[in-house]
Design an enzyme around this catalytic site. Structure first.
Site, PDB file in Angstrom:
ATOM      1  N   ASP A  78      36.200  39.383  29.907  1.00 54.13           N
ATOM      2  CA  ASP A  78      36.273  40.486  30.799  1.00 54.13           C
ATOM      3  C   ASP A  78      35.062  40.712  31.357  1.00 54.13           C
ATOM      4  OD1 ASP A  78      37.143  42.739  32.176  1.00 54.13           O
ATOM      5  OD2 ASP A  78      37.828  43.684  30.407  1.00 54.13           O
ATOM      6  N   ASP A  79      34.733  40.617  32.691  1.00 55.46           N
ATOM      7  CA  ASP A  79      33.861  40.862  33.602  1.00 55.46           C
ATOM      8  C   ASP A  79      32.377  39.957  33.236  1.00 55.46           C
ATOM      9  OD1 ASP A  79      35.186  43.264  34.177  1.00 55.46           O
ATOM     10  OD2 ASP A  79      33.823  44.670  33.829  1.00 55.46           O
ATOM     11  N   CYS A 126      40.330  43.830  36.768  1.00 49.02           N
ATOM     12  CA  CYS A 126      40.984  43.397  35.511  1.00 49.02           C
ATOM     13  C   CYS A 126      42.580  43.496  35.828  1.00 49.02           C
ATOM     14  CB  CYS A 126      40.847  44.356  34.498  1.00 49.02           C
ATOM     15  SG  CYS A 126      39.082  44.622  34.057  1.00 49.02           S
ATOM     16  N   ARG A 177      44.862  39.708  35.862  1.00 45.36           N
ATOM     17  CA  ARG A 177      45.800  39.355  34.725  1.00 45.36           C
ATOM     18  C   ARG A 177      47.194  39.061  35.155  1.00 45.36           C
ATOM     19  NH1 ARG A 177      42.359  40.986  30.139  1.00 45.36           N
ATOM     20  NH2 ARG A 177      40.327  41.261  31.362  1.00 45.36           N
ATOM     21  N   LYS A 205      42.828  41.964  25.337  1.00 40.92           N
ATOM     22  CA  LYS A 205      43.144  42.987  26.178  1.00 40.92           C
ATOM     23  C   LYS A 205      44.633  42.678  27.069  1.00 40.92           C
ATOM     24  CE  LYS A 205      41.068  44.759  30.568  1.00 40.92           C
ATOM     25  NZ  LYS A 205      39.795  45.116  31.016  1.00 40.92           N
ATOM     26  N   HIS A 242      46.378  45.040  29.718  1.00 37.83           N
ATOM     27  CA  HIS A 242      45.895  45.520  30.953  1.00 37.83           C
ATOM     28  C   HIS A 242      47.231  45.712  31.988  1.00 37.83           C
ATOM     29  CE1 HIS A 242      42.526  47.843  33.032  1.00 37.83           C
ATOM     30  NE2 HIS A 242      43.490  48.595  32.745  1.00 37.83           N
ATOM     31  N   SER A 301      41.247  48.841  29.140  1.00 42.51           N
ATOM     32  CA  SER A 301      39.854  48.465  29.221  1.00 42.51           C
ATOM     33  C   SER A 301      38.997  49.476  27.688  1.00 42.51           C
ATOM     34  CB  SER A 301      39.309  48.790  30.305  1.00 42.51           C
ATOM     35  OG  SER A 301      39.428  48.013  31.260  1.00 42.51           O
ATOM     36  N   HIS A 308      32.876  43.482  29.086  1.00 39.82           N
ATOM     37  CA  HIS A 308      33.185  44.676  29.625  1.00 39.82           C
ATOM     38  C   HIS A 308      32.389  45.865  28.977  1.00 39.82           C
ATOM     39  CE1 HIS A 308      35.338  48.110  31.419  1.00 39.82           C
ATOM     40  NE2 HIS A 308      35.918  47.368  32.192  1.00 39.82           N
ATOM     41  N   ASP A 311      37.987  37.279  33.916  1.00 36.63           N
ATOM     42  CA  ASP A 311      39.022  37.667  34.826  1.00 36.63           C
ATOM     43  C   ASP A 311      38.480  38.357  36.000  1.00 36.63           C
ATOM     44  OD1 ASP A 311      37.394  40.094  33.815  1.00 36.63           O
ATOM     45  OD2 ASP A 311      39.089  41.513  34.001  1.00 36.63           O
ATOM     46  N   ASN A 312      37.148  38.435  36.198  1.00 35.94           N
ATOM     47  CA  ASN A 312      36.627  38.689  37.353  1.00 35.94           C
ATOM     48  C   ASN A 312      34.880  38.705  37.249  1.00 35.94           C
ATOM     49  OD1 ASN A 312      37.595  41.982  36.349  1.00 35.94           O
ATOM     50  ND2 ASN A 312      35.398  41.842  36.552  1.00 35.94           N
ATOM     51  N   LYS A 363      31.825  42.099  40.441  1.00 30.54           N
ATOM     52  CA  LYS A 363      33.261  42.728  40.104  1.00 30.54           C
ATOM     53  C   LYS A 363      33.398  43.625  41.512  1.00 30.54           C
ATOM     54  CE  LYS A 363      35.446  45.581  36.918  1.00 30.54           C
ATOM     55  NZ  LYS A 363      35.355  46.281  35.325  1.00 30.54           N
TER      56      LYS A 363
HETATM   57 MG    MG Z   1      37.604  42.826  34.353  1.00 26.76          MG
END
Ligand code: MG
Length: 461
Positions: free
Chosen positions: A42-43, A82, A86, A136, A138, A161, A236, A288-289, A309
């Site tokens: 994540d991130d 996010c 996903r 996660k 989300h 998150s 994240h 994811d980003n 992001k």
């Molecule tokens: Mg993310």
């Protein structure tokens, strides 16, 4: 007459042999369905792994997977935040098709991934896979949207998150809470299937516990085939790591977190090898980003890519991606395009199950690139903003039609970059290639025509 009988007899035997061999080969295919593990961070930024050029974060496990497998240097997610990212991965469709136009779901949200969508685990279940989502989600935390209602046999994780559900005491200064966090500031639930088992989730051990759950699932399902979607909440913000990784990395706390994720990948590899199934398991690692740059040193790095992001610059949506399948992949670096959209058709091919044909699908089957090093079938990527196309890449060229927060650049739109020569999107060459701009604009219009308007799930409160 006798000759005729002999001929019939010969043909019958031949027919039986052919039939048996066909049956055997389809049986072989069935028993050879590989296990599939997707590790989704994540991130995490494009430049946050040693094998993607980070000078002080040490990721020996991931570096080894990359050296033994394929390192993809132009691999895209479907959104720079996010939730929609996903949705794109799990459905194999641009998120705008399932009701995610931008923005993310919150604990007060009433929306989620609609039941009408067909997910990867649902398709793999049809092919006999057992399926687990660890980490996660989300894509909706209300019961009807949870992983166990979208094709997963098992769920363990924080459903959104890790910076959400802030307690009242820190609501006035959320930035401070994110940067100097305590567990109690974030009253996020940890769930097993549909039950909350811990609240607030003890985030210092969350990477470790997701890893233990994954290893346990591998051990329990070693007869296979299985699909594990391990979606880490880290890196994240707020950043947490276990005691073993505290102050270990030269890169500070962000490095500690990435190095614990690297350790986690090593544990997964070990579990596969211990169970003798590494040669029959495809492992994919990506994020994811891009990095959350507003958190300065606690955010990651997009390396040489522009932006992070939330942006449709390369740094927001191009992710460091590794494919590993011991002894099976054509080893090397792949600079052709790929996307998380391509997971669904690739997995369907490997599991011998048809891709849905009753809706617009956006993925390409990457099997031949993975196994034989053939050119990737993907040549185009859409960067959405709301219902609109903010940017589009085709081949080496990327055009931007919408740019946020930069009045000077907005004056110059559309922008055009050659990502082969200029991966950092520094040198606008729109004036030199008006015909390319026209072509890309046409592609964007073509894409928009395929989008059927649906309810925006993020706006349902
Ligand atoms: Mg993310």
């Amino acid at each position: 007459m006798t000759r005729k009988i002999y001929s019939i007899l010969f043909l019958s035997i031949l027919f039986t042999i052919i039939l048996c061999s066909c049956e055997n080969s389809s049986k072989d295919q069935e028993t050879n369905k590989p296990n599939i593990i997707v590790v989704f961070c994540d991130d995490m930024g494009y430049g946050d792994l040693s094998c993607f050029g980070h000078p002080t974060i040490k990721t020996p496990q991931l570096d080894r997977l990359a050296a033994e497998g394929q390192k993809w240097t132009s691999f895209y997610v479907t959104a720079p935040v996010c939730t929609p990212s996903r949705a794109g991965l799990i459905t194999g469709r641009y998120p705008v098709r399932s009701g995610f136009m931008g923005g993310v779901l919150h604990p007060i949200s009433k929306g989620g991934l609609p039941q009408s969508e067909i997910t990867i685990p649902e398709l793999l279940k049809d092919a006999g896979y057992s399926t687990a989502c660890i980490g996660k989600w989300h894509l909706g935390h209300l019961p009807q949207f949870l992983p166990t209602n979208h094709g997963f046999d098992y769920y363990y994780g924080i459903p959104y998150s890790n910076d959400m559900d802030k307690i009242d005491a820190v609501k006035d200064n959320p930035m401070e809470a994110n940067i100097n966090p305590e567990i109690r500031f974030f009253n996020v639930p940890l769930m097993r299937n549909t039950e909350i088992i811990e609240r607030p989730a003890q985030q210092t051990t969350i990477v470790k516990r997701y890893t233990e759950e994954t290893v346990q699932y591998i051990n329990d399902n070693k007869e296979g085939p299985f699909f594990i979607y391990l979606a880490h909440n880290m890196p994240h913000i707020p950043l947490f790591r276990s005691l073993d990784f505290e102050n270990k990395s030269e890169r500070g706390i962000y490095g500690d977190v990435i190095e614990e994720i690297d350790w986690s990948v090593g544990q997964i590899r070990k579990a596969l090898e211990d169970n003798g199934i590494a040669e029959n398991t495809l492992v994919i690692f990506t994020s994811d980003n891009g990095p959350w740059l507003r958190f300065d040193q606690q955010g990651g790095s997009a390396g040489l890519l522009r932006g992070g992001k939330g942006s449709t610059w390369e740094g927001g949506m191009r992710e460091p991606t590794i494919f590993w399948w011991k002894g099976k992949l054509k080893t090397g670096i792949v600079s052709d395009m790929g996307s998380t959209l391509d997971f669904l058709p690739t997995f369907c091919n490997l599991a011998d199950v048809p891709v849905p044909d009753d809706r617009h699908m956006d993925g390409f089957d990457l099997t031949k690139t993975l196994l034989y090093g053939e050119k990737s079938p993907r040549d185009i990527m859409i960067f959405s903003r709301g219902n609109d196309v903010a940017a589009i890449r085709k081949g080496d060229f990327k055009a931007h039609f919408i740019v946020r927060r930069d009045p000077e650049l907005q004056e110059q739109l559309p922008l055009l970059y050659h990502l082969g020569h200029d991966p950092s999107e520094k040198y606008n060459i729109a004036d030199q290639y008006p015909e390319i701009i026209d072509e890309l604009r046409l592609e964007a219009e073509k894409f928009k025509k395929t989008v059927i308007p649906v309810v925006d799930q993020v706006r349902l409160r």
